[in-house]
Every structure is written in C-alpha cells, then in structure tokens.
Scaffold this motif. Sequence first.
Motif: not given
Length: 453
Positions: A156-185
């Motif tokens: 949930r991006e900052e601008k779209d988050a509710t007040d309760e969601e903004r209290k969450v301190t676990w944030c997205n780094s942008g780094l990600m791993a994807i199942n290679g067999k399904k990645a392109l799909a």
Amino acid sequence: MSRSCLAVILAAGDSTRMKSSMSKVLHPVANRPMIAHVMAAVASAGMTDAALVVGRDAEKVAKAGSLEGISVKSFLQTERLGTGHAVLAAREAIAEGFDDVLVAYGDVPLITAAPFAAAREKLAEGADVVVIGFHTDKPFGYGRLLVENGELVAIREEKDATDEERKVTWCNSGLMAINGKKALALLDKIGNSNAKGEYYLTDLVEIARAEGGKVVAVDAPETELTGCNNRAELAVIEKLWQERRRHELMVSGVSMIAPETVFLSFDTEIGQDALIEPNVVFGPGVTIDGGAVIHAFSHIEGAHVSAGATVGPFARLRPGADLAEGSKVGNFCEVKNGKIGEGAKVNHLTYIGDAVVGAHANIGAGTITCNYDGVNKHQTVIGANSFVGSNSSLVAPVSIGDGAYVASGSVITENVPADALALGRARQEVKPERAKLIRERALAIKAARKPAK
C-alpha cells in the motif's frame, strides 16, 4: 542451493537528481562503482547469471557491472515506463527458463547476499513472489507491506494507505524474487492504468494472488537497502559502508584508535593485530599484514605492508610499494613501485621510486631516487646493509652495492661497488673573514635602496 537463478539488475535511470555527467550507478562507494557492489553481492549469493538493464552510459555501466564468475548480458531500455517495463527489457534472458528470477537495483550498493538468499529460500518453499522489505521508524513515503496469516496481501503506497495502514513500519524496498517458471506470464499481466501510465513491478503482488499464487515477504536490514538519488545520499552510503567495514575488521582483530577517521577501499585487507592510527586513507589494492603499524595521516594505495613493518606518520605509499617484514617508511616519505627489504629504514623526507632497497639498508633524510629522465622511468638498486647519507640524489639507472656507503649530499650517477664509499659533491673550502665582507656588502646595498627622507 541447486536452483538456477537469474539476477535482473535495473540500472537504466537517467539520474537527473544526481546532477552528474555520468550515470548514478557509476559513482563510487569505497572506490568502487555502485553497480559493482551490487554485482558482487549477487556473486556472493551464488548466482552465476545476470541481466543488466542499462540506459544512460550503457557501455560504461555494462563494463562496471562485469564481474568474474558471473555471465552478464546487457539489455538496453530505450523508454522509461516504470519498473515492470524495465524488468521486461530483459525478456530474452528471463525466457531462458531459470528456476528463480531476482530483481534488484544498481543504486543499492550496501546490499549483501543474505536478503537474496532469504528470498530464494521462500521461492524454493513454494512462493511465487517474494518481496524484500525492511523495518524502519521513519516509514513515511514508503509503500507498506500488509501481511495476513504469513502472506503478503498488498503493498500500500503512502497516498493510498488508511490511517491504520500508515502505522505499519514494514516497508517495500523494491527488491523482489519471482518464480522463474511463471515470471514472464506474471510480468506480462502488469498494466499501466494509473496516473503516470507506467508499469509498476509492485502490481505483481495482486496479480500473483489473483492467479492463486503465494506471495510472501522477507526482511532485510534497512541500511542494506539504502538507495541513492543525490550526492548527499551518496555521502550517507559511503559513511554506512565505511562503518560496516571498519567494524568487520576490528572484530577480526585489527586495532583502530579512531576508526571514524580511517577510510577504506572495497578491497582493503588488513591482518590480525595490525594497528591503524587516526586519519589514514586506504586507496584500492592495499594489503596490510598482521602486526604492521600504520601511523597517523598516511595515504596508502596499491601497496603491500608486511608483518612488523611501520609506515608514517605522514607517509605516502603509491602503487607498487612493497614493504618487507620489519622495514620502516617514516614521516614525509613517498614510495612508488619500490621494494623495501627486510629491516630496511627509509625514515624521513625521502622519495623512493622504481627502486629496490636491500635488507637492513639505511636511507638518510632527503634522499631522492631520480627515476625519470623526462621520457622514461629507470630503476635504482640499493644493496643490503648499505648506507645512503642524507640529502643524496641517486640518478637512475644506478646501483649501490651491498654494504656500500654514499656520503651525504652526493649526486650519484655511476654504479657504486659493494663496500665502497662514494662521494659525488664539491670539495669544501673555507675562506676566513669572507662572511664579514659579504654581510657588509649586503647591508650597503640595502641602505642604498632606502628612500631619502
């Protein structure tokens, strides 16, 4: 881990906020381009294949991102249409069918192998998408990781988050791993129905869940995920890197009196029981063996210092300097492409360039090896147990034999045999009363120059 993995490194940004004439990922941290730090982390995580998505300074970035042990293919992103679009620039590599696809950024030089390994482990356990997150006490502006029953349900991006969601301190780094067999799909289903008309990689969370896939998040230290957008952030990253590496060295047995004043390069190696005094700078290519002492305000690059040797204070070792055990290069000395033998002393105010100094030789203050004739460099060889008097100039190519003496103030242009004494200076003359005459003449000239009152 036997699973195959492709690392997709995004390094195509225009770097406008960096206000630089070169790509952001080429800027150095600890004397190494940021992109090379990321690639080193990829290599240390056991990955052997990488797709480098490049844009500005494409050839230079590709060269900086090349690393022995990794097969790196470069892909040019000609348009900037979001992170999802950037990953698909490497479609050809992804289509090769790796078990895992890991997405990282070229401007996170503090990343280590651990977050990559953790994300791949979750893929091996059956996850289709794994997001690497971080906990922070300052989450403002970051996308929040919303987890239910152990699964990631949304970013949930900052601008779209509710007040309760903004209290969450676990944030997205942008780094990600994807199942290679399904990645392109999965990647091909990312749309651009948003205000900017861009393709966002974070949409994979919803897409994978809608397909019945499992999406989870793993945690990484906030510092490792520090990104760089401008020179101020670059300085912060340099500081964090230096602090981490100093700590690693000190817990391994290196003593630093004032560690915050010592600056290391990415490949600096220092052995146990070495002592590093304040305000020392290590350029690339330095190895300090255990038990060596580097005194304050020294600058060392491309050099090797053996056990029991001492350097400085205020010394400079340039590329090719090699100090043997128990040798000494003292204050206001410079050594370039010079080998200093065991127990030899180059104590003060001396330049040793393109030279070999034998074991237990003594080089007096102010000695210079004159190694450059204006076009070419030449070597000076100084034998073991020899003594070179203060303020001597050794004009290369020249050799001083074992046990030879060079008188102070000499200019030596010819080889000196072993155990010989060489003098290369004018004979001293004493002229009684001449100083008085010179002084009287000088005073008369000074008086004549004074304007009349």
